[in-house]
Design a protein around this motif. Structure first.
Motif, PDB file in Angstrom:
ATOM      1  N   VAL A 169      53.675   3.527 -44.123  1.00  0.00           N
ATOM      2  CA  VAL A 169      53.429   2.725 -43.100  1.00  0.00           C
ATOM      3  C   VAL A 169      51.761   2.157 -43.033  1.00  0.00           C
ATOM      4  O   VAL A 169      51.488   1.017 -42.592  1.00  0.00           O
ATOM      5  N   SER A 170      50.791   3.037 -43.612  1.00  0.00           N
ATOM      6  CA  SER A 170      49.439   2.662 -43.653  1.00  0.00           C
ATOM      7  C   SER A 170      49.138   1.518 -44.738  1.00  0.00           C
ATOM      8  O   SER A 170      48.166   0.724 -44.510  1.00  0.00           O
ATOM      9  N   VAL A 171      49.948   1.387 -45.710  1.00  0.00           N
ATOM     10  CA  VAL A 171      49.448   0.314 -46.743  1.00  0.00           C
ATOM     11  C   VAL A 171      50.255  -0.969 -46.467  1.00  0.00           C
ATOM     12  O   VAL A 171      50.051  -2.086 -47.233  1.00  0.00           O
ATOM     13  N   ALA A 172      50.987  -0.937 -45.299  1.00  0.00           N
ATOM     14  CA  ALA A 172      51.571  -2.284 -45.188  1.00  0.00           C
ATOM     15  C   ALA A 172      50.849  -3.232 -44.459  1.00  0.00           C
ATOM     16  O   ALA A 172      50.421  -4.563 -44.888  1.00  0.00           O
ATOM     17  N   PRO A 173      50.005  -2.959 -43.349  1.00  0.00           N
ATOM     18  CA  PRO A 173      49.331  -3.935 -42.409  1.00  0.00           C
ATOM     19  C   PRO A 173      48.081  -4.535 -43.231  1.00  0.00           C
ATOM     20  O   PRO A 173      47.681  -5.588 -43.023  1.00  0.00           O
TER      21      PRO A 173
END
Length: 728
Positions: free
Chosen positions: A262-266
């Protein structure tokens, strides 16, 4: 439209009455018993910190790196940090420029709705109490109420202005160099406004227990080091330095690492944080030599960063006494970083001033450093010290230290079937690994002799509105919005694969193993589903398969099965024939219109509520469930969302239930005490009407800013407030 909704309400009322008759004999001893989160283990990540060659060699340094990156406004293309949407009990309480005209992946026109008072909503809007809820009837707690206001917009977080990425400076300047233009949807007159996300922002607190993250589960449980997509991404991998000095790109498969996914999407999303086309190597080059948090004050007593802070008592300063590249090298194994540029790692875009200088291994692996360090930090954000957690329990596992009102609320929480979805110590079925472990050692938390819930598979099988449906564990359809507003889990990834595990499992039953892109689905045992798929009998059944259709034994072992009568499945030929039927009632997927079940911990602080942010208060959430929801959708669970006349007729019961929910609030979260302390944060909060231009571009509206001061481990003297307290 209103007649259709009225009809749906009557149908829902009938289904609710049926459920009440069925369950009339069940009282406070029904179903799962909520349990404390204290001492509950975080799902392990094999190979991350253990073994002969762990990826992270210094846990404390990795946590510090993750906290710095999470709160640093330099990470965004125009001043947006990860924390910009997760600063308030892990969520976002902004009330200005917080409207998106449609849900994610919706095909509806991108047009803003009108507020209840008739004013047009949009980027200029400051939300009011009267704007909520987004579905209003003339009798909010009655399933027969007539709808008087429906708003299909979404309340969420404003992020980036967007634009096309060109370059970024490596020192001082926060904003990236992008080709900026006025967005066709998000604008105020002829000037561009910041875009708003198409789903409400969930809290990151306790998210480490989620098997998957995001409302639609697209943040995979497996972190591949490059993207959110786990094994689905064919190009993912990390560069490893070999003993002879050469480099090899290899696949990475870290289990239980959805927080890294989830961290590397935004940081690359052109709604959330980035100009379009930016890459992680570019972000790595931008941050590599910078001082972390160079534009933000860091408290001298920060529970993680205090020892690195420039600040001293009574002398608050900006930034840390280190550089990002030094923090990376201290936290991660040396085989993952090297500062020498090399053509095999690729080049920046031609628009970059450094386009002739290839990336280094460190820059090429920056997505892995970013994702894993943020995961390490967010894994410390565990809220397990609420009054509920501190309460003593009796021999049945029931808390006995709550107030009398909260205790009655807990009893009704169970009676009303709330605990069937909000199950386990984190009050959500999405904590698949944790719940499956605890079910074996603490079974009362997952049911009793009257009723049990299976938490042993990533897929289950239930009777839902459209028929017998396969459902992803930890996801549910509650009828908040029509499916066309946002398909949720029913969407696909960039490679054309369904996000849903249930969709993949149906393909397994039909013999199409090539459609499986998530390895967990192959391990699903039919006998661990809540409801059998097939019955070992000759007589036909309208919703289940029998010998008359063609069935076979499951291929896996049956030891420790949840449902010993559920060991049969249709034959491949039977399944294929069923899937060919246009109006089938079996082998159905509940994915479209289903969303991840959120935790209820700190729920009084994490509004607005639901995936569309359409409810401002817990009272409005209760009204929604009391009347049995807003819409009838195919995956709606009529056994869990049905009218509640006992709550409708008793203000005391409603107050009791609210008091129980508020007993889940951790004072450390309420007062921003460690580990929930943080650096200073400047967040864009709407746009002014003044003639002041935006320094990023004259085509963009000037920002107004909300300043969240730095706080140390001891926290603040004043508590943070529920969302509705910030509304006009």
């Amino acid at each position: 439209m209103l007649k259709t909704i009225k009809k749906y309400g009557i149908q829902l009322f009938m289904a609710g009455c049926l459920m009440l008759l069925t369950c009339s004999a069940l009282h406070a001893d029904f179903g799962p018993m909520p349990m404390s989160l204290k001492g509950v283990p975080v799902p392990e990540v094999p190979g991350l910190l253990d073994g002969n060659n762990p990826i992270i060699i210094d846990k404390a340094s990795a946590i510090a790196l993750g906290k710095a990156l999470f709160w640093d406004i330099n990470v965004g293309s125009d001043g947006i940090a990860c924390a910009s949407c997760h600063y308030h009990a892990g969520a976002d309480r902004r009330t200005k420029n917080a409207i998106s005209p449609t849900g994610r992946n919706s095909k509806l026109p991108k047009e803003f709705s009108r507020a209840r008072d008739g004013s047009l909503l949009g980027p200029h809007t400051e939300l009011k109490k009267s704007d909520f809820p987004f579905f209003q009837t003339d009798d909010p707690m009655s399933p027969l109420g007539t709808p008087v206001y429906i708003n299909d917009d979404v309340v969420s977080s404003s992020g980036t202005f967007g634009g096309v990425y060109r370059d970024a400076e490596t020192f001082n300047e926060m904003n990236d160099i992008c080709d900026r233009d006025v967005d066709p949807v998000f604008h105020i007159g002829s000037t561009g406004a910041r875009k708003v996300e198409p789903r409400n922002t969930p809290t990151v607190i306790n998210a480490v227990f989620n098997f998957r993250n995001f409302w639609d589960g697209r943040a995979n449980n497996i972190f591949n080091g490059s993207s959110p997509w786990g094994d689905r991404d064919p190009d993912a991998g990390v560069w490893i330095k070999n003993p002879n000095g050469s480099f090899t790109k290899k696949r990475l498969r870290l289990l239980n690492s959805s927080l890294a996914s989830v961290s590397v999407a935004p940081p690359l999303d052109d709604f959330e944080m980035s100009c379009h086309g930016r890459t992680f190597p570019e972000l790595g080059r931008k941050l590599f030599y910078r001082k972390p948090l160079e534009h933000q004050q860091v408290h001298w007593n920060d529970s993680v960063l205090g020892g690195l802070a420039q600040s001293r008592p009574n002398n608050m300063q900006k930034g840390l006494k280190t550089r990002y590249y030094l923090m990376i090298k201290k936290a991660f194994h040396p085989k993952y970083w090297n500062d020498t540029p090399d053509e095999q790692f690729g080049f920046p875009p031609a628009s970059s001033a450094s386009h002739t200088i290839p990336y280094s291994q460190t820059e090429a692996n920056f997505a892995m450093f970013f994702g894993l360090s943020l995961q390490m930090y967010m894994a410390t954000l565990i809220s397990d010290d609420s009054p509920f957690d501190r309460s003593e329990i009796d021999e049945h596992g029931e808390p006995i230290g709550l107030s009398e009102s909260a205790q009655r609320g807990l009893d009704f929480f169970r009676d009303a079937h709330c605990a069937l979805c909000h199950i386990g110590p984190n009050f959500t079925a999405s904590a698949v690994i944790t719940n499956s472990i605890l079910q074996k050692i603490n079974p009362h938390a997952f049911g009793n002799a009257l009723f049990r819930i299976s938490t042993m598979n990533v897929v289950t099988h239930l009777p839902l509105t459209a028929g017998m449906m396969f459902q992803d564990t930890g996801f549910a359809g509650t009828g908040v919005t029509p499916v066309e507003n946002d398909p949720g889990l029913g969407a696909t990834d960039p490679f054309g694969n369904p996000l849903s595990f249930a969709d993949q499992y149906i393909q397994i039953l039909a013999g199409n193993f090539s459609a499986v892109v998530d390895p967990f689905v192959v391990n699903v045992r039919p006998c661990d589903l809540d409801t059998a798929v097939a019955l070992d009998r000759d007589k036909p059944h309208p919703l289940l398969f029998t010998r008359s259709d063609g069935i076979q034994k499951q291929f896996q072992d049956t030891e420790g099965c949840f449902n010993t009568s559920g060991t049969f499945i249709p034959t491949v030929a039977t399944a294929q024939a069923e899937l060919a039927k246009p109006d089938r009632r079996r082998l159905l997927s509940a994915a479209k219109g289903s969303y991840k079940i959120p935790s209820l911990r700190n729920i009084e602080l994490t509004g607005p509520y639901m995936h569309n942010g359409g409810m401002a208060t817990l009272e409005e959430v209760l009204e929604f469930y009391i009347r049995g929801g807003n819409f009838i959708t195919p995956p709606k669970e009529f056994g869990k969302v049905f009218s509640q006349p006992e709550l409708q007729l008793s203000a005391e019961r409603r107050a009791d239930l609210l008091n129980f929910l508020k007993s889940l609030t951790d004072e450390r979260v309420l007062y921003s005490r460690a580990p929930f302390d943080h650096p200073e944060l400047r967040i864009p909060h709407c746009h002014g009407y003044s003639t002041i231009s935006n320094p990023i571009s004259n085509s963009l509206a000037a920002d107004q800013w909300l300043i969240i001061p730095a706080v140390g481990a001891e926290g603040n003297a004043r508590p943070i407030m529920p969302f509705e307290r910030y509304l006009r």
